[in-house]
Motif scaffolding. Structure first.
Motif, mmCIF file in Angstrom:
data_model
loop_
_atom_site.group_PDB
_atom_site.id
_atom_site.type_symbol
_atom_site.label_atom_id
_atom_site.label_comp_id
_atom_site.label_asym_id
_atom_site.label_seq_id
_atom_site.Cartn_x
_atom_site.Cartn_y
_atom_site.Cartn_z
ATOM 1 N N UNK A 1 0.816 -1.219 0.000
ATOM 2 C CA UNK A 1 0.000 0.000 0.000
ATOM 3 C C UNK A 1 0.845 1.262 0.000
ATOM 4 N N UNK A 2 2.102 1.170 0.430
ATOM 5 C CA UNK A 2 2.981 2.339 0.426
ATOM 6 C C UNK A 2 3.615 2.586 -0.938
ATOM 7 N N UNK A 3 3.558 1.596 -1.828
ATOM 8 C CA UNK A 3 4.178 1.724 -3.139
ATOM 9 C C UNK A 3 3.165 1.930 -4.261
ATOM 10 N N UNK A 4 1.949 1.384 -4.081
ATOM 11 C CA UNK A 4 1.005 1.348 -5.191
ATOM 12 C C UNK A 4 -0.364 1.889 -4.801
ATOM 13 N N UNK A 5 -1.076 2.391 -5.815
ATOM 14 C CA UNK A 5 -2.493 2.729 -5.713
ATOM 15 C C UNK A 5 -3.243 1.728 -6.587
ATOM 16 N N UNK B 1 -7.500 -2.382 3.281
ATOM 17 C CA UNK B 1 -6.125 -2.603 3.731
ATOM 18 C C UNK B 1 -6.032 -3.912 4.507
ATOM 19 N N UNK B 2 -4.929 -4.632 4.282
ATOM 20 C CA UNK B 2 -4.656 -5.872 4.996
ATOM 21 C C UNK B 2 -3.247 -5.783 5.577
ATOM 22 N N UNK C 1 1.758 -3.343 5.172
ATOM 23 C CA UNK C 1 0.349 -3.108 4.874
ATOM 24 C C UNK C 1 0.127 -3.277 3.370
ATOM 25 N N UNK C 2 -0.823 -4.143 3.012
ATOM 26 C CA UNK C 2 -1.085 -4.441 1.612
ATOM 27 C C UNK C 2 -2.512 -4.022 1.248
ATOM 28 N N UNK C 3 -2.734 -3.890 -0.052
ATOM 29 C CA UNK C 3 -4.094 -3.661 -0.526
ATOM 30 C C UNK C 3 -4.879 -4.963 -0.434
ATOM 31 N N UNK C 4 -6.100 -4.868 0.076
ATOM 32 C CA UNK C 4 -6.982 -6.023 0.171
ATOM 33 C C UNK C 4 -8.241 -5.788 -0.648
ATOM 34 N N UNK C 5 -8.986 -6.851 -0.905
ATOM 35 C CA UNK C 5 -10.190 -6.765 -1.720
ATOM 36 C C UNK C 5 -11.356 -7.404 -0.988
#
Length: 215
Positions: A108-112, A145-146, A152-156
């Motif tokens: 999440x800190x690197x990508x949208x 967020x996960x 911290x990663x993007x979650x769905x």
């Protein structure tokens, strides 16, 4: 030879005094103002304001070079990751219809990340027979967020209304994800809007303070 040397130093002194040098212009707008194309290592930097047609490479100014500001050419065919990426994700054997906090593995800190397409299939959904045409419910897609370990990663999160009401058969989600490098994203912040029940059509509204350039 003596005359040439004198002329050279006179020209150098003149440019140092003016502090602005123009090529193909008598009225430079900066320290170096080039009107026309600049040939750099066999690549032409086009300075004309013309419609974008054809294929382009992306030129970027780097902050981690010495000196700072070195211009680099970004050829995405040579990279594993491009500034803008798109790919499909197929989730099979989803229990009826819901997906909760699926970890995409995208930092999440690197990508949208944006979900630009979502189709649910296979599982039987209940139809609302009171509508014409019949309504089969609505998609619900969400990027959340996960947290895993220290990252911290993007979650769905996914849901399809009514998908499991008449059958316990598992389904399949087909997603299209757009992934952007955060360093290339311009964050406009938060803008407010309003919705009116009396508007036509009902419950329509407008976003206020739309960023200049996006209007």
């Amino acid at each position: 030879m003596k005359k040439i040397t004198i002329l050279f130093f006179m020209a150098y002194a003149f440019m140092a005094t003016k502090a602005q040098v123009g090529i193909n212009t008598s009225n430079p707008q900066g320290t170096l103002d080039v009107v026309g194309g600049t040939l750099v290592e066999s690549y032409i930097i086009d300075t004309t304001n013309s419609p974008a047609t054809g294929n382009y490479f992306l030129l970027t100014r780097s902050k981690d070079t010495t000196p700072v500001g070195k211009v680099k050419m970004l050829d995405i065919s040579l990279r594993d990751v491009a500034p803008v990426n798109t790919y499909n994700v197929i989730l099979k054997n989803v229990k009826q219809d819901e997906v909760v906090s699926l970890n995409t593995g995208l930092d999440a800190n690197k990508y949208v990340v944006a979900i630009t397409g979502a189709v649910f299939s296979d599982a039987v959904s209940a139809a609302n027979t009171s509508t014409t045409p019949k309504s089969y419910g609505a998609y619900s897609t969400e990027i959340t967020k996960v947290v895993s370990g220290a990252n911290t990663y993007h979650g769905i999160n996914l849901s399809f209304k009514g998908a499991g009401t008449v059958s316990s058969k598992n389904g399949t989600w087909t997603l299209t994800l757009n992934v952007y490098e955060r360093s290339l994203i311009k964050d406009w912040g938060t803008f407010t809007g309003s919705v009116s029940a009396s508007a036509s059509p009902g419950y329509s509204g407008v976003s206020t303070n739309t960023p200049a350039g996006l209007q």
